[in-house]
Write an enzyme that holds these catalytic residues in place. Structure first.
Site, short mmCIF file in Angstrom:
data_model
loop_
_atom_site.label_atom_id
_atom_site.label_comp_id
_atom_site.label_asym_id
_atom_site.label_seq_id
_atom_site.Cartn_x
_atom_site.Cartn_y
_atom_site.Cartn_z
N SER A 125 0.84 -1.05 -0.28
CA SER A 125 0.31 -0.49 0.04
C SER A 125 1.02 1.22 0.02
O SER A 125 1.86 1.38 0.15
CB SER A 125 -1.19 0.18 0.92
OG SER A 125 -0.44 0.99 1.99
N LYS A 126 0.22 2.36 -0.12
CA LYS A 126 0.80 3.85 -0.53
C LYS A 126 1.24 3.59 0.79
O LYS A 126 2.21 4.65 1.02
CB LYS A 126 0.24 4.58 -1.05
CG LYS A 126 0.11 4.13 -2.72
CD LYS A 126 0.15 5.44 -3.89
CE LYS A 126 -0.38 4.62 -5.32
NZ LYS A 126 -0.89 4.89 -6.08
N ARG A 127 1.06 3.62 2.27
CA ARG A 127 1.00 4.00 2.68
C ARG A 127 2.36 2.80 4.21
O ARG A 127 2.62 3.74 4.58
CB ARG A 127 0.17 3.46 4.38
CG ARG A 127 -1.42 4.45 3.84
CD ARG A 127 -2.31 4.01 4.99
NE ARG A 127 -3.02 3.36 5.12
CZ ARG A 127 -3.97 3.06 3.77
NH1 ARG A 127 -4.16 4.06 2.92
NH2 ARG A 127 -4.81 1.66 3.56
N ASP A 128 2.78 2.05 2.95
CA ASP A 128 4.38 1.19 3.55
C ASP A 128 5.15 1.97 2.84
O ASP A 128 6.02 2.25 1.81
CB ASP A 128 4.51 -0.21 2.66
CG ASP A 128 3.68 -1.01 3.09
OD1 ASP A 128 3.02 -1.34 4.07
OD2 ASP A 128 3.08 -1.30 2.16
#
Ligand code: GLU
Length: 475
Positions: A255-258
């Site tokens: 995810s772009k939150r990683d």
């Protein structure tokens, strides 16, 4: 076999991301393997989400990776242009109207509220996946006119056939079957006259004579909708292949939150990753070579790529492997390549140094760095020494240390040319004169020169600084 034509069709809502780059790469390999064309086109119908500059950056990041489109927004083939969806609205209109004329599509005047109400009613009556209830399917012309007079702009819905299986052989996942009853009538043209993705993509793929569609698994459930459009037009559908998701080290979808994983090609470039390393890494992120081999040049990849070996299970993004690969490719660079790769990262630190000296200095780090930017952490303390940490002060503030520094400076000042041998002999002479060795000998000098305990070999540090600067710091 028909001419292979494949495409990468991003929405310009962001910059080139790992997932997109992987899709593009496999389409490109597929094209090259079968002497086909690789097309870059733009799906920009989600107007509010488009970002200025995203299209150009997506295209240029692809080219940076070595994925060079045969046709693109910047290199259109007039036979297939335009390459941006928003420039072909009239074409989608024409095809939507054809579906209406054939009775395969109809205007829908339902408002958001009505649709929501119907969804809730269906859920309340135990229907797990609600569908459009077709209340506009049989409106008379008069009813439609009245609704139009009320100012309601209709959407256009495709009428999906009832109780039909839609089947296809996926290049990655094998035989796939969906039933139309699970899909329902979906919107092909929004009320603002802009087509939806599932409709526009079919018109594009057909008009551009796309033979194979390789894309992410998130589009699998879109495929039956698209196939139905092909069926209604009596067009031959391309072959589809849906690549597995990319997961992080915890087994979760990337995810772009990683935040510990860089996500965008531009970040990799800015941090000093080499395109050949990313290319190689992406290649193995979703494809397994027949032989047990890790490193592939682009030509080798063209040679041995076999779409039958695309992974069927999720691909894990292994950051350590990427770093290791990048390190490998950095080591492979010739002096000339290395200099042009590394120079931007040290330009400010080594201002005034000649290219020859920059190469000499940066070569000292070539085997150490995993990515270009890292050289700054290693070189910075040498160029701009750190304040010595208070806890380390005792190492230089004692009589022996002071003598070591003084004596070493004395011998160094006598040296004509700074090189590994002369620097070594300065240390030897200091050692002999004071009878100190090891850490007691090296650490005071290291700390005095760089302010930190670790780093390059002493003779490298002194070579970088040169005689004058070294003496100045020692004094
Ligand atoms: N614009 C779509 C995406 O970025 C393209 C999907 C497709 O390849 O059909 O996911």
């Amino acid at each position: 076999m028909e001419k292979v034509r494949v495409r990468y069709a991003p929405s310009p809502t962001g910059y080139l991301h790992i997932g997109g780059a992987r899709s593009a790469l496999f389409n490109y390999l597929f094209a090259k393997k079968f002497n086909g064309d690789f097309v870059f086109r733009i799906e920009d119908t989600d107007v509010e989400r488009n970002i200025p500059g995203a299209e150009a950056s997506q295209l240029h990041d692809l080219i940076w990776l070595g994925i060079i489109p045969d046709e693109s927004t910047e290199k259109p083939n007039p036979k297939y242009a335009p390459y941006r969806q928003m420039e072909k609205l009239d074409i989608y209109h024409k095809y939507a109207q054809m579906l209406i004329d054939k009775g395969y599509a109809y205007e829908c005047f339902c408002t958001e509220e009505e649709l929501e109400q119907s969804r809730e009613d269906q859920l309340a009556s135990g229907i797990a996946s609600p569908k459009y209830d077709r209340r506009c399917l049989n409106l008379t012309e008069e009813e439609k006119d009245n609704l139009r007079k009320k100012g309601i702009k209709p959407t256009i819905r495709i009428k999906m056939p009832d109780h039909q299986d839609i089947e296809f052989d996926d290049l990655v996942r094998g035989h796939i079957k969906f039933n139309t009853d699970d899909i329902g009538d979906w919107v092909i043209m929004k009320s603002n006259g802009i087509p939806t993705y599932n409709f526009a993509v079919v018109v594009d793929d057909h008009l551009m004579e796309i033979s194979h569609v390789l894309r992410g698994e998130e589009h699998l459930s879109n495929t039956p909708k698209q196939i139905q459009v092909y069926n209604y037009f009596n067009w031959e559908a391309p072959k589809f292949g849906h690549m597995t998701i990319i997961i992080n080290e915890n087994g979760k979808k990337l995810s772009k939150r990683d935040h510990d994983i860089l996500q965008f090609m531009s970040q990799y470039r800015e941090n000093g990753y080499l395109p050949q390393a990313i290319f190689n890494f992406l290649l193995l992120l979703g494809w397994t070579p027949e032989e047990n081999k890790e490193f592939f040049t682009m030509d080798e990849a063209f040679e041995c790529f076999d779409p039958k070996r695309l992974s069927t299970s999720p691909s894990m993004f292994d950051n350590k492997k990427l770093i290791w690969m990048n390190q490998h490719y950095i080591k492979q660079l010739t002096d000339e390549q290395y200099l042009s790769f590394i120079k931007p990262f040290v330009a400010d630190l080594l201002e005034g140094y000649s290219d020859e000296d920059i190469l000499k200095i940066t070569n000292m780090f070539k085997g150490e760095i995993s990515f270009g930017k890292q050289i700054r952490d290693l070189l910075s303390p040498i160029i701009n020494p750190n304040e010595i940490n208070e806890q380390l002060l005792p190492i230089i503030e004692n009589d022996t240390a002071k003598k070591v520094i003084e004596t070493f400076a004395k011998y160094l000042s006598l040296v004509d040319e700074i090189n590994q041998d002369t620097i070594k002999s300065c240390f030897k002479s200091t050692q002999a004169e004071l009878n100190v060795k090891g850490k007691d000998l090296y650490m005071p000098i290291r700390l005095k020169l760089t302010g930190i305990e670790h780093g390059l070999e002493m003779y490298n540090i002194i070579t970088i600084l040169g005689k004058e600067k070294t003496l100045k710091r020692l004094k």
